[in-house]
Design a protein around this motif. Structure first.
Motif, PDB file in Angstrom:
ATOM      1  N   ARG A   2       0.831  -1.191   0.000  1.00  0.00           N
ATOM      2  CA  ARG A   2       0.000   0.000   0.000  1.00  0.00           C
ATOM      3  C   ARG A   2       0.872   1.250   0.000  1.00  0.00           C
ATOM      4  NH1 ARG A   2      -1.686  -2.828   4.467  1.00  0.00           N
ATOM      5  NH2 ARG A   2      -1.027  -1.088   5.795  1.00  0.00           N
ATOM      6  N   VAL A   3       0.273   2.382  -0.387  1.00  0.00           N
ATOM      7  CA  VAL A   3       0.973   3.663  -0.376  1.00  0.00           C
ATOM      8  C   VAL A   3       0.131   4.674   0.397  1.00  0.00           C
ATOM      9  CG1 VAL A   3       1.782   5.611  -1.773  1.00  0.00           C
ATOM     10  CG2 VAL A   3       2.204   3.253  -2.527  1.00  0.00           C
ATOM     11  N   LEU A   5       0.048   8.750   2.296  1.00  0.00           N
ATOM     12  CA  LEU A   5       0.458  10.105   1.939  1.00  0.00           C
ATOM     13  C   LEU A   5       0.544  10.969   3.188  1.00  0.00           C
ATOM     14  CD1 LEU A   5       1.054  12.251  -0.257  1.00  0.00           C
ATOM     15  CD2 LEU A   5      -1.414  12.666  -0.371  1.00  0.00           C
ATOM     16  N   ALA A  26      -7.106  11.720  -3.070  1.00  0.00           N
ATOM     17  CA  ALA A  26      -6.283  10.611  -2.594  1.00  0.00           C
ATOM     18  C   ALA A  26      -7.126   9.345  -2.458  1.00  0.00           C
ATOM     19  CB  ALA A  26      -5.645  10.970  -1.259  1.00  0.00           C
ATOM     20  N   ILE A  31      -4.925   5.855  -2.691  1.00  0.00           N
ATOM     21  CA  ILE A  31      -3.961   6.042  -1.603  1.00  0.00           C
ATOM     22  C   ILE A  31      -4.567   5.454  -0.332  1.00  0.00           C
ATOM     23  CG2 ILE A  31      -2.902   7.808  -0.131  1.00  0.00           C
ATOM     24  CD1 ILE A  31      -2.470   9.441  -2.726  1.00  0.00           C
ATOM     25  N   SER A  32      -3.764   4.735   0.424  1.00  0.00           N
ATOM     26  CA  SER A  32      -4.277   3.940   1.541  1.00  0.00           C
ATOM     27  C   SER A  32      -4.595   4.761   2.788  1.00  0.00           C
ATOM     28  CB  SER A  32      -3.262   2.852   1.903  1.00  0.00           C
ATOM     29  OG  SER A  32      -3.670   2.134   3.043  1.00  0.00           O
ATOM     30  N   GLU A 261       3.169  -0.708   4.142  1.00  0.00           N
ATOM     31  CA  GLU A 261       2.754   0.574   3.560  1.00  0.00           C
ATOM     32  C   GLU A 261       3.940   1.514   3.488  1.00  0.00           C
ATOM     33  OE1 GLU A 261      -1.056   2.306   4.570  1.00  0.00           O
ATOM     34  OE2 GLU A 261      -0.105   4.263   4.897  1.00  0.00           O
ATOM     35  N   ILE A 279      -1.995  14.678  -7.247  1.00  0.00           N
ATOM     36  CA  ILE A 279      -2.362  13.349  -6.761  1.00  0.00           C
ATOM     37  C   ILE A 279      -2.259  12.317  -7.877  1.00  0.00           C
ATOM     38  CG2 ILE A 279      -4.261  11.930  -5.880  1.00  0.00           C
ATOM     39  CD1 ILE A 279      -3.009  13.621  -3.724  1.00  0.00           C
ATOM     40  N   ALA A 283      -0.088   8.911  -7.789  1.00  0.00           N
ATOM     41  CA  ALA A 283      -0.703   7.609  -8.074  1.00  0.00           C
ATOM     42  C   ALA A 283       0.060   6.863  -9.162  1.00  0.00           C
ATOM     43  CB  ALA A 283      -2.162   7.798  -8.463  1.00  0.00           C
ATOM     44  N   TRP A 286       3.737   5.957  -7.721  1.00  0.00           N
ATOM     45  CA  TRP A 286       3.881   5.125  -6.529  1.00  0.00           C
ATOM     46  C   TRP A 286       2.746   4.126  -6.313  1.00  0.00           C
ATOM     47  CZ3 TRP A 286       8.652   5.483  -5.240  1.00  0.00           C
ATOM     48  CH2 TRP A 286       9.337   6.695  -5.403  1.00  0.00           C
ATOM     49  N   VAL A 287       1.505   4.598  -6.372  1.00  0.00           N
ATOM     50  CA  VAL A 287       0.378   3.710  -6.056  1.00  0.00           C
ATOM     51  C   VAL A 287       0.257   2.571  -7.057  1.00  0.00           C
ATOM     52  CG1 VAL A 287      -2.115   3.569  -5.697  1.00  0.00           C
ATOM     53  CG2 VAL A 287      -0.852   5.590  -4.913  1.00  0.00           C
TER      54      VAL A 287
END
Length: 294
Positions: A2-3, A5, A26, A31-32, A261, A279, A283, A286-287
C-alpha cells in the motif's frame, strides 16, 4: 504494497481547500492512508536536536502553519468514506490521556472506524517545557497513557491507578468502533522505540527509513516480537523515506523487507486547482507500481 500520503496539516497542506481536495482525490486514486503529524508549538531556535537531520536543526521555522492533527483528519473524514486516517505521529505524552481518548474515539466514530493512532514520545524538550510537562520519563508516561486509553475504550466503567494517572469508575463514551483494539502504531527507530512496538504496539512507523535501512530494522522488530511470543504478521510495518531519495524500483526492496505501507511525503501545490494533477502523479509514480508487487 500500500501507499500512504503525508501531506496535510502543514504549510500548503494547512489550507481548507487543499485538505478537502487532497483527501477526496487521494481516496479516489487508491492512496491507503492520510498521515498527519503533530507539534503544538514551534521555535525559531532550540537546543534539542531534531533526530532526522544531520545538523539537528528542525526544517520548519517557528511561524510555519501547523494544524492540530485531529481537527485536520476530522475535516478530511467529512469528504471521504474509505481512506484510512492516522496521526504520524501524535505526541502522546504531551496530552491528557482522558481527553486524548475522547478525541480519538470521537474521530474514529465520525469516520466509521477508519482511524489509527500513530504514537511518538517526542524529541523537543522546549515544547514539553512550554506545555508544563516533564520531558523526563516521557517514554514511561506514554506507555501508561496507552494503557489508560485502551482501558477507557474497552471497559464500560474503567478504573486505573498508576504513576501518572489515577481514577475510579470513569465512563467514556462513545467507544471507538473496534473498542480497545483501535490500532496503535508506534514511531521511532531506536531500540527502545522498537521495543515499545514489540511490547504493546499494533504497528510500527519507521520515519526517514531508506530502502536499505528497512530490512535490518524490521528484522530486529520481528525478533523482539517473537521473543514476546507475538506473531510478527499481526504487526503492521509502515515506512516513510522522508529525506531519502527513492525510485519506483525501490518499492521491491521495501516489500522484501516486509513493509506493508510506504508513506510518500509531499506538499500540496500552492495553486489548489492543481491538486488533482499532483495526486495523479503520485498515483502513477507510486500507487500503481506498488499495487503490482502484491
Amino acid at each position: 504494497m500500500r501507499v500512504g500520503l503525508f501531506a496535510l496539516g502543514i504549510g500548503t497542506g494547512a489550507r481548507p481547500g487543499a485538505i478537502l481536495k487532497t483527501a477526496a482525490e487521494a481516496e479516489r486514486r487508491g492512496i491507503s492512508t492520510l498521515w498527519v503529524g503533530e507539534h503544538v508549538v514551534l521555535f525559531d531556535r532550540q537546543d534539542s536536536k531534531y533526530p532526522y537531520a544531520a545538523s539537528g536543526e528542525f526544517p520548519l521555522p517557528g511561524g510555519a502553519d501547523w494544524l492540530d492533527p485531529f481537527i485536520t483528519l476530522t475535516f478530511a473524514a467529512a469528504v471521504t468514506r474509505t481512506i484510512r486516517l492516522a496521526t504520524g505521529i501524535c505526541l502522546v505524552p504531551e496530552h491528557n490521556p482522558m481527553v486524548l481518548a475522547k478525541e480519538v474515539a470521537s474521530l474514529d466514530r465520525l469516520s466509521g472506524g477508519r482511524f489509527a493512532l500513530g504514537v511518538g514520545i517526542g524529541w523537543s524538550a522546549e515544547e514539553f517545557a512550554a506545555l508544563g510537562i516533564p520531558f523526563e520519563r516521557r517514554a514511561q508516561r506514554t506507555r501508561e497513557y496507552i494503557e489508560v486509553m485502551r482501558r477507557l475504550w474497552s471497559d464500560d466503567t474503567a478504573t486505573f491507578h498508576g504513576e501518572f494517572v489515577n481514577f475510579d469508575a470513569a465512563k467514556s463514551f462513545p467507544k471507538p468502533v473496534r473498542g480497545g483494539k483501535l490500532p496503535i502504531i508506534f514511531g521511532g527507530e531506536s531500540g527502545p522505540a522498537l521495543k515499545r512496538t514489540a511490547d504493546i504496539g499494533d504497528g510500527w512507523f519507521g520515519f526517514n527509513v531508506g530502502p536499505d535501512d528497512a530490512a535490518p530494522l524490521v528484522d530486529k522488530l520481528r525478533a523482539m516480537l517473537k521473543a514476546n511470543g507475538r506473531d510478527p504478521r499481526d504487526v503492521e510495518i509502515v515506512a516513510c523515506p522522508y529525506t531519502k531519495k527513492i525510485t519506483a524500483d525501490d518499492l521491491k526492496k521495501y516489500d522484501a523487507a516486509g513493509v506493508d505501507e510506504l508513506v510518500i511525503l509531499s506538499s500540496p501545490p500552492e495553486d489548489e486547482s492543481q491538486v488533482s494533477g499532483w495526486i495523479e502523479r503520485i498515483a502513477r509514480e507510486w500507487v500503481e507500481p506498488a499495487a503490482k508487487i502484491r
